[in-house]
Every structure is written in structure tokens, then in C-alpha cells.
Scaffold this motif. Structure first.
Motif, PDB file in Angstrom:
ATOM      1  N   UNK A 118       0.828  -1.199   0.000  1.00 51.39           N
ATOM      2  CA  UNK A 118       0.000   0.000   0.000  1.00 51.39           C
ATOM      3  C   UNK A 118       0.869   1.259   0.000  1.00 51.39           C
ATOM      4  N   UNK A 119       1.958   1.182   0.738  1.00 47.00           N
ATOM      5  CA  UNK A 119       2.877   2.318   0.819  1.00 47.00           C
ATOM      6  C   UNK A 119       3.464   2.650  -0.547  1.00 47.00           C
ATOM      7  N   UNK A 120       3.905   1.617  -1.270  1.00 40.81           N
ATOM      8  CA  UNK A 120       4.460   1.813  -2.605  1.00 40.81           C
ATOM      9  C   UNK A 120       3.398   2.370  -3.553  1.00 40.81           C
ATOM     10  N   UNK A 121       2.191   1.824  -3.482  1.00 41.65           N
ATOM     11  CA  UNK A 121       1.111   2.303  -4.345  1.00 41.65           C
ATOM     12  C   UNK A 121       0.746   3.747  -4.028  1.00 41.65           C
ATOM     13  N   UNK A 122       0.827   4.117  -2.766  1.00 43.74           N
ATOM     14  CA  UNK A 122       0.535   5.488  -2.360  1.00 43.74           C
ATOM     15  C   UNK A 122       1.554   6.448  -2.978  1.00 43.74           C
ATOM     16  N   UNK A 123       2.816   6.073  -2.906  1.00 45.18           N
ATOM     17  CA  UNK A 123       3.858   6.899  -3.513  1.00 45.18           C
ATOM     18  C   UNK A 123       3.635   7.015  -5.016  1.00 45.18           C
TER      19      UNK A 123
END
Length: 210
Positions: free
Chosen positions: A168-173
Motif C-alpha cells: 500500500x505504501x508503494x502504491x501510495x507513492x
């Protein structure tokens, strides 16, 4: 198994705390794109699962109890973090002005950087993770039950939660990808994460067994 709901809450809070793995995922996502960022996260999660299996097999306990093994692993991990930090700072001198096109990003990510390996080694070579599994997980194990099974279940739970967060963190970035593609932004982020990784490496080098 005792207080599983409390374990879930504590695990989420611990996973959200930024560390070297977060810095690596951030750097690789911004520098090389979403796919490479996800590969970093997959490497991190794979290392967490490896630590879980090592703890169940008793290998982590051996490392923690042996000052020599702990120190060797600690210094190798510290040097690797410092290496990643210096490499990130060095790459600043090689970037061109303007925007990086998709072909350049894919070429750089696939041929020059193994993001999965970076994520994997960053966590695998951190003996503090081994200490964490040996001190945190047992607090939620019912000694009257099947200890190994509970230990494995708790470790896998933590791995799954970490996987969800990092992905989720990568997708948020990636949602602010256009802004992040700017070379000026990449230079700033790589510079910051480079310094942060070196700092984590130095701090890890001075960590003690107890």
C-alpha cells in the motif's frame, strides 16, 4: 494463543514505524517506478518470513546468544546500509535534468539495481529483527499449547501485515508519480534517503546484544 487482537494492534504500530526497509522502498519506488518498489517490498517481506522460520528453527536464538555471530551479522548489515546510502548519493551525480522517461526507468531498474535483493538483504542482515522475534512474539504464546505452531502463526501474521502495508505504501507513492518523476524531486529524495540509510547503518554498527 493469548491476546491475538492486541498482537495485531501492536504489530501494525510497529510496522508503521519507519526503518531502513521503508527508506529502501521509498528510494526504489521514486527512482525506478512502482514495479521496482513492489520488488523491494517483496524482498523485505521475504526476509521477515525468513526470520520467522529461523526463529522457529532456533537459529535466531543461536545468533542472539552468540556475541560473535551477532556482531558479524550486525556489521555486515551496517556496511550494507551504508553502501546503499553512498550508492544513492553517488547516483545524484549521474542524473540528467528534466524528466526520466519510462524506458530509462525500466532500463535502470532492471539492469543496474536488483530491488528485491536490496529489500531482502536490508532486513535479513539486521540482527535486531531476530531479537524482535525472540522477545516480542513469545509474549503472545500460550505455553500450554503447541508453542512452535503458535510461533509460526504469529510470525506469518506479522509477515502478511507487513506485506499489506509495504505494498500500500508503494502504491501510495506511485499515486503522485508525475511529481516524483521530476529529477529535482528524485535528487532530493535520493539524497535524503541516502543520508538516512548511512545513519541507520552507523546506528546499527553500534547496537549491542542486550
Amino acid at each position: 494463543m493469548e491476546n491475538y487482537s492486541l498482537y495485531l494492534i501492536m504489530s501494525v504500530l510497529l510496522i508503521l514505524l519507519p526503518g531502513p526497509d521503508t527508506a529502501v522502498a521509498t528510494k526504489n519506488t521514486i527512482a525506478y517506478g512502482k514495479i521496482e518498489g513492489l520488488k523491494s517490498s517483496l524482498g523485505t517481506v521475504s526476509a521477515i518470513l525468513t526470520h520467522t522460520l529461523a526463529a522457529v528453527a532456533g537459529i535466531s536464538a543461536i545468533i542472539v546468544k552468540s556475541a560473535v555471530l551477532f556482531s558479524v551479522l550486525k556489521y555486515i548489515g551496517a556496511l550494507y546500509l551504508i553502501y546503499l546510502g553512498i550508492k544513492s548519493l553517488w547516483s545524484l551525480t549521474k542524473r540528467h535534468s528534466g524528466f526520466l522517461d519510462e524506458k530509462e526507468i525500466n532500463k535502470t531498474g532492471s539492469k543496474k539495481v536488483n530491488c528485491f535483493r536490496q529489500g531482502f538483504l536490508t532486513n535479513l542482515l539486521n540482527p535486531k529483527i531476530a531479537v524482535f522475534f525472540l522477545t516480542f512474539l513469545p509474549q503472545f504464546v500460550d505455553a500450554s499449547g503447541h508453542v512452535i505452531g503458535q510461533f509460526l502463526f504469529l510470525g506469518i501474521t506479522y509477515t502478511v501485515l507487513a506485506a499489506i502495508w509495504y505494498f500500500l505504501y508503494v502504491l501510495l507513492i506511485n499515486q503522485i508519480y508525475v511529481f516524483m518523476k521530476k529529477t529535482s524531486t528524485q535528487r532530493a529524495i535520493e539524497g535524503i534517503t541516502g543520508v538516512v540509510l548511512i545513519g541507520f547503518g552507523i546506528r546499527l554498527a553500534f547496537e549491542k546484544v542486550h
